[in-house]
Write a protein that holds these residues in place. Structure first.
Motif, PDB file in Angstrom:
ATOM      1  N   HIS A 159       0.823  -1.220   0.000  1.00  0.00           N
ATOM      2  CA  HIS A 159       0.000   0.000   0.000  1.00  0.00           C
ATOM      3  C   HIS A 159       0.852   1.262   0.000  1.00  0.00           C
ATOM      4  CE1 HIS A 159      -3.476   2.528   0.796  1.00  0.00           C
ATOM      5  NE2 HIS A 159      -2.826   3.072   1.806  1.00  0.00           N
ATOM      6  N   ILE A 160       1.960   1.255   0.725  1.00  0.00           N
ATOM      7  CA  ILE A 160       2.739   2.484   0.882  1.00  0.00           C
ATOM      8  C   ILE A 160       3.381   2.905  -0.435  1.00  0.00           C
ATOM      9  CG2 ILE A 160       4.927   1.370   1.494  1.00  0.00           C
ATOM     10  CD1 ILE A 160       3.417   4.610   2.978  1.00  0.00           C
ATOM     11  N   ILE A 161       3.586   1.960  -1.360  1.00  0.00           N
ATOM     12  CA  ILE A 161       4.144   2.326  -2.662  1.00  0.00           C
ATOM     13  C   ILE A 161       3.139   3.137  -3.472  1.00  0.00           C
ATOM     14  CG2 ILE A 161       5.028   1.395  -4.844  1.00  0.00           C
ATOM     15  CD1 ILE A 161       6.082  -0.986  -3.299  1.00  0.00           C
ATOM     16  N   LEU A 162       1.850   2.906  -3.243  1.00  0.00           N
ATOM     17  CA  LEU A 162       0.815   3.628  -3.979  1.00  0.00           C
ATOM     18  C   LEU A 162       0.558   5.024  -3.415  1.00  0.00           C
ATOM     19  CD1 LEU A 162      -1.741   0.696  -4.338  1.00  0.00           C
ATOM     20  CD2 LEU A 162      -0.164   1.527  -6.093  1.00  0.00           C
ATOM     21  N   VAL A 163       0.851   5.208  -2.140  1.00  0.00           N
ATOM     22  CA  VAL A 163       0.546   6.479  -1.477  1.00  0.00           C
ATOM     23  C   VAL A 163       1.208   7.673  -2.154  1.00  0.00           C
ATOM     24  CG1 VAL A 163       0.828   7.770   0.675  1.00  0.00           C
ATOM     25  CG2 VAL A 163       0.028   5.399   0.737  1.00  0.00           C
ATOM     26  N   PRO A 164       2.512   7.591  -2.513  1.00  0.00           N
ATOM     27  CA  PRO A 164       3.136   8.763  -3.143  1.00  0.00           C
ATOM     28  C   PRO A 164       2.420   9.252  -4.392  1.00  0.00           C
ATOM     29  CG  PRO A 164       4.818   7.199  -2.467  1.00  0.00           C
ATOM     30  CD  PRO A 164       3.497   6.525  -2.267  1.00  0.00           C
ATOM     31  N   PHE A 165       1.796   8.339  -5.130  1.00  0.00           N
ATOM     32  CA  PHE A 165       1.111   8.764  -6.357  1.00  0.00           C
ATOM     33  C   PHE A 165      -0.165   9.523  -6.033  1.00  0.00           C
ATOM     34  CE2 PHE A 165       3.844   5.340  -7.666  1.00  0.00           C
ATOM     35  CZ  PHE A 165       4.385   5.829  -8.841  1.00  0.00           C
ATOM     36  N   GLY A 166      -0.862   9.084  -4.989  1.00  0.00           N
ATOM     37  CA  GLY A 166      -2.047   9.824  -4.593  1.00  0.00           C
ATOM     38  C   GLY A 166      -1.714  11.217  -4.102  1.00  0.00           C
ATOM     39  N   LEU A 167      -0.524  11.371  -3.529  1.00  0.00           N
ATOM     40  CA  LEU A 167      -0.098  12.665  -3.009  1.00  0.00           C
ATOM     41  C   LEU A 167       0.522  13.554  -4.083  1.00  0.00           C
ATOM     42  CD1 LEU A 167       1.593  12.168   0.492  1.00  0.00           C
ATOM     43  CD2 LEU A 167      -0.080  13.900  -0.124  1.00  0.00           C
ATOM     44  N   ALA A 168       1.489  13.000  -4.813  1.00  0.00           N
ATOM     45  CA  ALA A 168       2.337  13.833  -5.660  1.00  0.00           C
ATOM     46  C   ALA A 168       1.986  13.783  -7.137  1.00  0.00           C
ATOM     47  CB  ALA A 168       3.805  13.423  -5.467  1.00  0.00           C
ATOM     48  N   PHE A 169       1.465  12.661  -7.600  1.00  0.00           N
ATOM     49  CA  PHE A 169       1.200  12.529  -9.025  1.00  0.00           C
ATOM     50  C   PHE A 169       0.140  13.519  -9.484  1.00  0.00           C
ATOM     51  CE2 PHE A 169      -0.007   9.532 -12.690  1.00  0.00           C
ATOM     52  CZ  PHE A 169       0.972  10.090 -13.502  1.00  0.00           C
ATOM     53  N   THR A 170      -0.888  13.703  -8.657  1.00  0.00           N
ATOM     54  CA  THR A 170      -1.930  14.659  -9.022  1.00  0.00           C
ATOM     55  C   THR A 170      -1.394  16.088  -9.053  1.00  0.00           C
ATOM     56  OG1 THR A 170      -2.630  14.724  -6.701  1.00  0.00           O
ATOM     57  CG2 THR A 170      -3.813  13.235  -8.166  1.00  0.00           C
ATOM     58  N   PHE A 171      -0.416  16.384  -8.187  1.00  0.00           N
ATOM     59  CA  PHE A 171       0.204  17.711  -8.209  1.00  0.00           C
ATOM     60  C   PHE A 171       0.952  17.925  -9.521  1.00  0.00           C
ATOM     61  CE2 PHE A 171       4.058  20.244  -7.549  1.00  0.00           C
ATOM     62  CZ  PHE A 171       3.503  21.457  -7.181  1.00  0.00           C
ATOM     63  N   MET A 172       1.719  16.927  -9.945  1.00  0.00           N
ATOM     64  CA  MET A 172       2.456  17.050 -11.202  1.00  0.00           C
ATOM     65  C   MET A 172       1.499  17.157 -12.380  1.00  0.00           C
ATOM     66  SD  MET A 172       5.702  14.491 -10.545  1.00  0.00           S
ATOM     67  CE  MET A 172       4.694  13.049 -10.205  1.00  0.00           C
ATOM     68  N   MET A 173       0.370  16.472 -12.284  1.00  0.00           N
ATOM     69  CA  MET A 173      -0.680  16.597 -13.294  1.00  0.00           C
ATOM     70  C   MET A 173      -1.167  18.044 -13.376  1.00  0.00           C
ATOM     71  SD  MET A 173      -4.405  14.820 -12.955  1.00  0.00           S
ATOM     72  CE  MET A 173      -4.789  15.863 -11.506  1.00  0.00           C
ATOM     73  N   LEU A 174      -1.351  18.673 -12.218  1.00  0.00           N
ATOM     74  CA  LEU A 174      -1.812  20.069 -12.199  1.00  0.00           C
ATOM     75  C   LEU A 174      -0.761  21.021 -12.739  1.00  0.00           C
ATOM     76  CD1 LEU A 174      -3.690  20.355  -8.783  1.00  0.00           C
ATOM     77  CD2 LEU A 174      -4.674  20.299 -11.084  1.00  0.00           C
ATOM     78  N   VAL A 175       0.514  20.713 -12.526  1.00  0.00           N
ATOM     79  CA  VAL A 175       1.578  21.559 -13.078  1.00  0.00           C
ATOM     80  C   VAL A 175       1.468  21.611 -14.597  1.00  0.00           C
ATOM     81  CG1 VAL A 175       4.077  21.773 -13.399  1.00  0.00           C
ATOM     82  CG2 VAL A 175       3.155  21.205 -11.149  1.00  0.00           C
ATOM     83  N   CYS A 176       1.281  20.438 -15.206  1.00  0.00           N
ATOM     84  CA  CYS A 176       1.123  20.391 -16.664  1.00  0.00           C
ATOM     85  C   CYS A 176      -0.166  21.094 -17.105  1.00  0.00           C
ATOM     86  CB  CYS A 176       1.127  18.943 -17.135  1.00  0.00           C
ATOM     87  SG  CYS A 176       2.734  18.126 -16.996  1.00  0.00           S
ATOM     88  N   HIS A 177      -1.226  20.885 -16.342  1.00  0.00           N
ATOM     89  CA  HIS A 177      -2.500  21.522 -16.673  1.00  0.00           C
ATOM     90  C   HIS A 177      -2.372  23.047 -16.603  1.00  0.00           C
ATOM     91  CE1 HIS A 177      -7.166  21.236 -16.187  1.00  0.00           C
ATOM     92  NE2 HIS A 177      -6.813  22.065 -17.155  1.00  0.00           N
ATOM     93  N   TYR A 178      -1.715  23.545 -15.572  1.00  0.00           N
ATOM     94  CA  TYR A 178      -1.518  24.989 -15.422  1.00  0.00           C
ATOM     95  C   TYR A 178      -0.677  25.547 -16.565  1.00  0.00           C
ATOM     96  CZ  TYR A 178      -0.225  29.448 -13.307  1.00  0.00           C
ATOM     97  OH  TYR A 178      -0.031  30.782 -13.058  1.00  0.00           O
ATOM     98  N   ARG A 179       0.362  24.816 -16.933  1.00  0.00           N
ATOM     99  CA  ARG A 179       1.218  25.258 -18.041  1.00  0.00           C
ATOM    100  C   ARG A 179       0.409  25.337 -19.333  1.00  0.00           C
ATOM    101  NH1 ARG A 179       6.827  24.994 -19.430  1.00  0.00           N
ATOM    102  NH2 ARG A 179       7.130  24.758 -21.683  1.00  0.00           N
TER     103      ARG A 179
END
Length: 438
Positions: free
Chosen positions: A29-49
């Motif tokens: 489970h802990i391997i999946l947690v970073p994606f729920g936290l950080a992956f969506t942020f990186m997605m928003l960075v691209c969306h904002y750009r």
């Protein structure tokens, strides 16, 4: 070589299967947690750009990454639900006695989980249905809800390290102050530590996918941007993590001496304690390691004269059994990874950053190495966070285990189920990453 047994005579027979089951599920489970936290942020960075600069390739990245985030959210929800059941089934001594306090952060986490689930759906289905900026801000809610949910779980975990906000009378919890339970003494540092770890793991793993494409000659704007965004996020978080980790280690030295002595593998109490790189216990002594004179004492108290207690110097009333101290335990594993991985992360990160700035090569081996180290250390670090007690010095892991000796049967059945389910989830996850990130 003399290694402590996994169980002592005083340990209940159901303790080992309970620990193995919990460790296996948490490790996945802990391997999946970073994606729920950080992956969506990186997605928003691209969306904002894409919104600010009209970058269509950034928009394509954001769309693809949102679909991957949805898959990861679903898989994480499955493993997280399993963990919820395991807490009650495997550790009734904890939940039965301290549930009124321990359950509060998880109740808050449930609210954030539903909020995240609702806005994940809105964000994914809103690409062609919502105006650009309102659609973007639905993604912001997803990211913030993920941070809030993680903070709630960290609140429960940190409370187990430094219990606060409870009144115990005659062995029963008779009063709970929710704010003190949630914002306990260890909460803020552990929360920041986990947040940075998530950005490092997710950043290097996602960057590794596009670094491989760069190595294969795909050097278009889409591929370079897919590498640059996550790698930059991880590269910024990495030096901050060293500062936070060093501060946490010093707090562990002051407040959790049993954990600190186990992590540092200290055979004797004293000052001018060296820092050992590698090494194992052989006949009660640390061997096969490289010692840096005085470094452990300096890191603990900023001076070589700082005294560090050995594990057996901890008062017997609050000292866990020796069965939890072995070279295979996560604290020592974390120490080995930290002493070897820290300089490797620095050197590899600088090399990878130089490659990024030069815009010549994606350095796939470097990024894959960083991702592997980051994943392994986050798994080991999660184990260290809860070592060696289950609830401070109030409750040992032996006292919290289920009272039934037939737990082996339950564990065997659940392991078979997990062995069948987890590979299927991993296969689905890998296929989705390959299809959506490419």
């Amino acid at each position: 070589m003399v290694l402590p047994a996994l169980l002592t005579a005083a340990d209940p027979p159901q303790l080992l299967p309970a620990r193995e089951q919990m460790a296996f599920t948490l490790g996945f489970h802990i391997i999946l947690v970073p994606f729920g936290l950080a992956f969506t942020f990186m997605m928003l960075v691209c969306h904002y750009r894409a919104l600010r600069r009209g970058d269509q390739q950034a928009l394509v990245l954001a769309q693809r990454w949102s679909k991957v985030a949805a898959v990861l959210f679903a898989v994480g929800a499955v493993s997280g639900t399993v963990l919820t059941f395991e807490l009650g089934l495997l550790w009734p001594g904890l939940m039965g006695k301290y549930g009124p306090a321990f359950g509060f952060p998880f109740a808050v986490e449930g609210l954030f989980f539903f909020l995240e689930a609702i806005f994940v759906a809105i964000y994914i289905h809103g690409w062609k249905r919502l105006p650009p900026w309102p659609h973007f801000f639905t993604g912001v809610v997803v990211t913030l809800a993920g941070v809030g949910g993680t903070a709630s779980v960290i609140a429960a975990n940190s409370w187990m390290n430094q219990p606060a906000g409870i009144a115990v009378r005659n062995g029963r919890v008779v009063g709970v102050i929710p704010s003190q339970v949630f914002f306990n003494g260890a909460f803020w540092w552990e929360m920041v530590h986990m947040l940075l770890a998530a950005y490092i793991v997710a950043g290097f793993m996602v960057a590794g996918v596009y670094a491989w494409g760069l190595l294969k000659g795909r050097r278009d704007h889409y591929q370079r941007l897919g590498f640059a965004v996550p790698f930059t996020v991880a590269a910024i978080a990495m030096p901050l993590q060293f500062l936070v980790g060093d501060t946490i280690a010093r707090q562990v030295y002051e407040r959790e001496p049993a954990k600190f002595s186990a992590v540092e593998l200290l055979p004797t109490t004293g000052d001018h304690v060296p820092e050992t790189l590698g090494g194992i216990f052989v006949d009660g002594k640390v061997r096969y390691g490289i010692q840096l004179p005085d470094v452990a004492s300096v890191l603990a108290g900023f001076t070589p004269s700082t005294t560090i207690r050995r594990f057996n110097a901890i008062p017997a009333a609050v000292r866990p059994t020796d069965s939890v101290v072995s070279i295979a335990d996560s604290p020592r594993l974390f120490h080995q990874l930290s002493t070897v991985g820290a300089p490797l992360l620095v050197v590899s990160g600088l090399c990878g950053l130089a490659a990024l700035l030069l815009l010549r090569r994606g350095s796939p081996p470097v990024v894959r190495t960083l991702a592997a180290i980051a994943i392994t250390t986050v798994v080991g670090g999660w184990g260290v966070a809860q070592y060696p007690y289950l609830l401070g010095t109030h409750l040992t892991i032996q006292q919290a285990a289920a009272p039934t000796a037939t737990l082996w049967v339950l564990i065997a059945v659940s392991f078979v189920a997990v062995i069948l389910i987890v590979p299927s989830l991993l296969l689905l996850y890998s296929l989705q990453l390959r299809r959506k990130l490419g």
